[in-house]
Design a protein around this motif. Structure first.
Motif, PDB file in Angstrom:
ATOM      1  N   CYS A 138       0.812  -1.221   0.000  1.00 40.56           N
ATOM      2  CA  CYS A 138       0.000   0.000   0.000  1.00 40.56           C
ATOM      3  C   CYS A 138       0.844   1.270   0.000  1.00 40.56           C
ATOM      4  O   CYS A 138       0.411   2.310  -0.513  1.00 40.56           O
ATOM      5  CB  CYS A 138      -0.966   0.003   1.182  1.00 40.56           C
ATOM      6  SG  CYS A 138      -0.193   0.038   2.811  1.00 40.56           S
ATOM      7  N   LEU A 139       2.062   1.225   0.546  1.00 42.44           N
ATOM      8  CA  LEU A 139       2.882   2.433   0.610  1.00 42.44           C
ATOM      9  C   LEU A 139       3.320   2.902  -0.774  1.00 42.44           C
ATOM     10  O   LEU A 139       3.565   4.095  -0.972  1.00 42.44           O
ATOM     11  CB  LEU A 139       4.100   2.200   1.500  1.00 42.44           C
ATOM     12  CG  LEU A 139       3.794   1.984   2.988  1.00 42.44           C
ATOM     13  CD1 LEU A 139       5.073   1.711   3.764  1.00 42.44           C
ATOM     14  CD2 LEU A 139       3.059   3.192   3.582  1.00 42.44           C
ATOM     15  N   ASP A 140       3.419   1.984  -1.736  1.00 43.27           N
ATOM     16  CA  ASP A 140       3.835   2.396  -3.078  1.00 43.27           C
ATOM     17  C   ASP A 140       2.809   3.309  -3.749  1.00 43.27           C
ATOM     18  O   ASP A 140       3.157   4.399  -4.209  1.00 43.27           O
ATOM     19  CB  ASP A 140       4.146   1.174  -3.938  1.00 43.27           C
ATOM     20  CG  ASP A 140       5.643   0.927  -4.081  1.00 43.27           C
ATOM     21  OD1 ASP A 140       6.344   1.876  -4.463  1.00 43.27           O
ATOM     22  OD2 ASP A 140       6.108  -0.182  -3.805  1.00 43.27           O
ATOM     23  N   PRO A 141       1.528   2.935  -3.851  1.00 43.03           N
ATOM     24  CA  PRO A 141       0.573   3.900  -4.417  1.00 43.03           C
ATOM     25  C   PRO A 141       0.351   5.105  -3.515  1.00 43.03           C
ATOM     26  O   PRO A 141       0.126   6.208  -4.021  1.00 43.03           O
ATOM     27  CB  PRO A 141      -0.709   3.073  -4.577  1.00 43.03           C
ATOM     28  CG  PRO A 141      -0.570   1.941  -3.636  1.00 43.03           C
ATOM     29  CD  PRO A 141       0.900   1.626  -3.596  1.00 43.03           C
ATOM     30  N   LEU A 142       0.418   4.929  -2.188  1.00 42.98           N
ATOM     31  CA  LEU A 142       0.228   6.073  -1.294  1.00 42.98           C
ATOM     32  C   LEU A 142       1.305   7.127  -1.523  1.00 42.98           C
ATOM     33  O   LEU A 142       1.028   8.336  -1.449  1.00 42.98           O
ATOM     34  CB  LEU A 142       0.231   5.626   0.168  1.00 42.98           C
ATOM     35  CG  LEU A 142      -0.990   4.819   0.626  1.00 42.98           C
ATOM     36  CD1 LEU A 142      -0.857   4.451   2.101  1.00 42.98           C
ATOM     37  CD2 LEU A 142      -2.289   5.589   0.388  1.00 42.98           C
ATOM     38  N   TYR A 143       2.522   6.688  -1.813  1.00 47.04           N
ATOM     39  CA  TYR A 143       3.561   7.658  -2.151  1.00 47.04           C
ATOM     40  C   TYR A 143       3.177   8.425  -3.411  1.00 47.04           C
ATOM     41  O   TYR A 143       3.379   9.647  -3.502  1.00 47.04           O
ATOM     42  CB  TYR A 143       4.899   6.943  -2.331  1.00 47.04           C
ATOM     43  CG  TYR A 143       6.012   7.862  -2.778  1.00 47.04           C
ATOM     44  CD1 TYR A 143       6.402   8.953  -2.010  1.00 47.04           C
ATOM     45  CD2 TYR A 143       6.672   7.656  -3.993  1.00 47.04           C
ATOM     46  CE1 TYR A 143       7.418   9.805  -2.424  1.00 47.04           C
ATOM     47  CE2 TYR A 143       7.687   8.494  -4.418  1.00 47.04           C
ATOM     48  CZ  TYR A 143       8.056   9.567  -3.617  1.00 47.04           C
ATOM     49  OH  TYR A 143       9.053  10.416  -4.041  1.00 47.04           O
ATOM     50  N   GLY A 144       2.607   7.718  -4.380  1.00 47.38           N
ATOM     51  CA  GLY A 144       2.129   8.408  -5.578  1.00 47.38           C
ATOM     52  C   GLY A 144       1.042   9.415  -5.258  1.00 47.38           C
ATOM     53  O   GLY A 144       1.033  10.528  -5.803  1.00 47.38           O
TER      54      GLY A 144
END
Length: 358
Positions: A230-236
């Motif tokens: 989840c942290l990957d899209p949240l960074y986006g």
């Protein structure tokens, strides 16, 4: 993290802040120094992460996003500068079982949020989170790009396609407002991570089965999905919100936030990798039960646009995403929910700094 410094001290509203991704996003915003405001439907069942991080929320209100008067009152009361709209019915299978609720939450709720934001002059940017399932999926191996046709045969997918179309329309309406308002849309793949308690999601279903000593039941072993932590899209999402606050009009668009192609694997492969990490357990293929509908066999995203124009690319491989998620659930160091989430964010930021110039 210099690229996100513009979020420090900003009033940021997260709708759906008690949900899985909403709680992770709220904590990360808090760690970045933002003033975090939450709006969610009271009594949300998927609140494991929220229970551990609720004290990072500066202000919050509860209500149904499908009720315009309640949502508008909250937006007017809190006067946020930036809104991340995550509140939604988030499950394909629940969409089959409760289509009216799904359209009400995902279509009417998004409409209400966009209109409330348009009327409140404090709001400078809105990030509407839809889904990779908003695309018209014909079952091919094509990795969807942002200008592909939208559509959906099931209520969840159709609702997300409607929300995407409304966001595009309101983007043009917002341009006519005297005060600048930039609206963007984010489409992410299948996310995993610690604290997800939802039914009909693979990782929490596996954790529950393993903890109960039962075989993991999988419905569609050959289905391929774009798995990512989840942290990957949240960074986006955070990069997108920062760009909107900075007045970047080119950021007011639709964006895919998916993993690398290597992370697009079948359900069965993901289960095998998970069992290897867990160290025990078995699985069995089960048929669809009554009330469960069909899902697309192949779903992949092309995220080159976000890499080229926002500087966002996937940070964690599927192996890293699974390892961090398994460690979160098994919790070998007996850490609190807050400590586990903060450690994952710290690990992600450290890997981010090594891979992406600040």
């Amino acid at each position: 993290m210099s690229r996100l410094e513009n979020l420090r001290g900003r009033r940021v509203l997260v709708t759906g802040h008690t949900g899985f991704k909403g709680a992770w996003l709220s904590l990360w915003l808090h760690l970045l120094g933002a003033e975090v405001i939450g709006f969610s439907k009271y009594g949300h069942p998927n609140d494991t992460v929220y229970r551990g991080i609720f004290d990072c929320i500066d202000e919050e209100a509860y209500g149904d996003v499908a009720d315009f008067s309640i949502l508008q009152a909250a937006v007017n009361r809190f006067k946020p500068e930036l809104i991340f709209h995550l509140a939604a019915q988030s499950l394909v299978q629940t969409g089959y079982q409760q289509p009216f609720l799904t359209f009400s939450s995902n279509v009417t709720g998004t409409l209400n949020l966009l209109e409330a934001a348009r009327r409140q002059t404090s709001v400078k940017g809105v990030v509407v989170v839809t889904s990779d399932k908003c695309y018209r999926n014909l079952g091919k191996t094509h990795a969807f790009v942002e200008n592909d046709p939208l559509g959906g045969k099931d209520p969840y997918s159709a609702g997300k396609a409607c929300a995407a179309l409304m966001t595009h329309c309101y983007r043009d309406l917002a341009a006519q407002r005297p005060q600048p308002l930039l609206i963007a849309e984010a489409r992410a793949g299948n996310v995993i991570g610690g604290g997800d308690d939802s039914a009909f999601r693979l990782i929490p279903d596996m954790v529950r089965a393993l903890q109960e000593g039962k075989p993991i039941g999988i419905r569609n072993p050959d289905h391929i999905r774009p798995w990512q932590h989840c942290l990957d899209p949240l960074y986006g999402y955070l990069l997108l919100g920062t760009a909107l606050l900075a007045g970047n009009h080119k950021a007011a668009d639709a964006w895919n936030f998916g993993p690398t192609p290597e992370s697009c694997v079948s359900v069965q492969e993901l289960v095998n990798r998970w069992l290897a990490l867990w160290g025990s357990g078995t699985f069995e293929v089960v048929g669809r039960q009554q009330g469960q509908g069909a899902e697309a066999q192949v779903l992949q995203l092309n995220s080159q646009k976000a890499e080229q124009h926002l500087g966002r690319r996937p940070i964690w491989s599927l192996a890293s995403a699974l390892s961090h998620t398994a460690d979160w659930y098994r919790n070998p160091k007996n850490r609190s929910i807050r400590e586990r989430c903060e450690q994952d964010i710290a690990d992600f930021e450290a890997d981010l700094q090594q891979q992406v110039p600040t």
